[in-house]
Design an enzyme around this catalytic site. Structure first.
Site, PDB file in Angstrom:
ATOM      1  N   SER A   1       0.854  -1.193   0.000  1.00  0.00           N
ATOM      2  CA  SER A   1       0.000   0.000   0.000  1.00  0.00           C
ATOM      3  C   SER A   1       0.882   1.232   0.000  1.00  0.00           C
ATOM      4  CB  SER A   1      -0.906   0.014   1.243  1.00  0.00           C
ATOM      5  OG  SER A   1      -1.556   1.262   1.384  1.00  0.00           O
TER       6      SER A   1
ATOM      7  N   TYR B   1      -1.209  -1.316  10.270  1.00  0.00           N
ATOM      8  CA  TYR B   1      -1.364  -1.443   8.822  1.00  0.00           C
ATOM      9  C   TYR B   1      -0.205  -0.769   8.094  1.00  0.00           C
ATOM     10  CZ  TYR B   1      -3.477  -1.124   4.170  1.00  0.00           C
ATOM     11  OH  TYR B   1      -3.715  -1.234   2.813  1.00  0.00           O
TER      12      TYR B   1
END
Length: 281
Positions: A166, A183
């Site tokens: 990401s 994350y």
């Protein structure tokens, strides 16, 4: 231009073809994984194994994929539900795949999770869950599929590992009441992990690359998109004035799986319209 060069360039019509390839897509029942699986089938794959934690979601996904009109007549999507965070489940996944193929050409390691909460109350349980699924399970998925990935891989026709990271792993954005500390850290970690795998597996004719998406409307991203002003606001923040679309991720995964990308190894390709260049999500 030499005669050899002319012959090589004359084969351009098949440069993006995945005719007859076998693929495994983790986290493939929805979102980016489902988009990628659709692209892989329509680019010529003969078998695409779909896995995710929920059996009913896998069945629904393969039903939709097998109804695609543009795939080769004998192509099939196969559901193999498994929880990628559990080592025993990964072993079972590989064993199930081996029942119907003796090799895998493409592994799209896409399973992932997130959690948003402020620093003061961010729970250890959720931090660990996110890091385990986003990093550890990727490593062991690649490890356990390595024998199938190397079974028929050659210098001229290498297998592929594509890992979903990401842009959150490339820039600092994990702050505030819905901060995604685990994350962001996990996506930075899995990017570096994949670079190490590229060096390890490259000599075995397995190429490992990373895609780093920005916002694509999906179950995982939708709540964060809404918290940051909604789709229209996010589109206006992006240099290209839109968010990701299914064909964007499908096309990128097909490219990385194809002969066109056979000299890419350890690459990190962002897919966010340039938003990370502004240091923002």
């Amino acid at each position: 231009m030499s005669a050899e060069d002319q012959v090589q360039l004359s084969d351009f019509s098949s440069i993006f073809s995945l005719d007859g390839k076998v693929a495994v897509v983790t986290g493939g029942s929805r979102g980016l994984g489902l988009h990628a699986a659709s692209g892989l089938l329509q680019a010529g794959c003969k078998k695409v194994y779909i896995t995710s934690r929920k059996p009913e979601a896998c069945v629904s996904a393969v039903t939709a994929l097998n109804a695609l009109p543009n795939k080769r007549p004998d192509a099939i999507a196969i559901a193999v539900p498994a929880d990628s965070s559990q080592m025993s489940e990964l072993d079972r996944l590989v064993a199930e795949v081996q029942k119907t193929t003796d090799h895998v050409d493409i592994l799209f390691a896409n399973a992932g999770a997130t959690w948003g909460e402020k620093l003061e109350t961010h729970p250890e349980k959720m931090f660990s869950k996110v890091v385990d699924l986003n990093v550890k399970s990727v490593f062991y998925t690649v490890q356990k599929f390595a024998p199938l990935l190397t079974a028929k891989a050659t210098l001229e026709d290498p297998s592929r590992v594509i890992v979903t990271s990401s842009v959150a792993g490339l820039i600092v954005s994990s702050v505030g009441p819905q901060a995604t500390y685990g994350y962001a850290a996990s996506k930075a970690a899995v990017t570096h992990l994949t670079k190490n795998l590229a060096v390890e597996l490259g000599p075995r004719h397995v190429l490992c690359n990373v895609i780093a998406p920005g916002f694509y409307p999906s179950k995982m991203a939708d709540s964060f998109i809404e918290m940051t002003g909604g789709v229209k606001a996010q589109e206006q923040r992006s240099p290209n004035k839109r968010l990701g679309r299914p064909e964007d991720i499908a096309g990128l995964v097909v490219f990385l799986s194809s002969r066109a990308a056979s000299h890419l190894n350890g690459a990190v390709i962002t897919s966010d319209g340039g938003s990370h260049l502004k240091g923002m999500l």
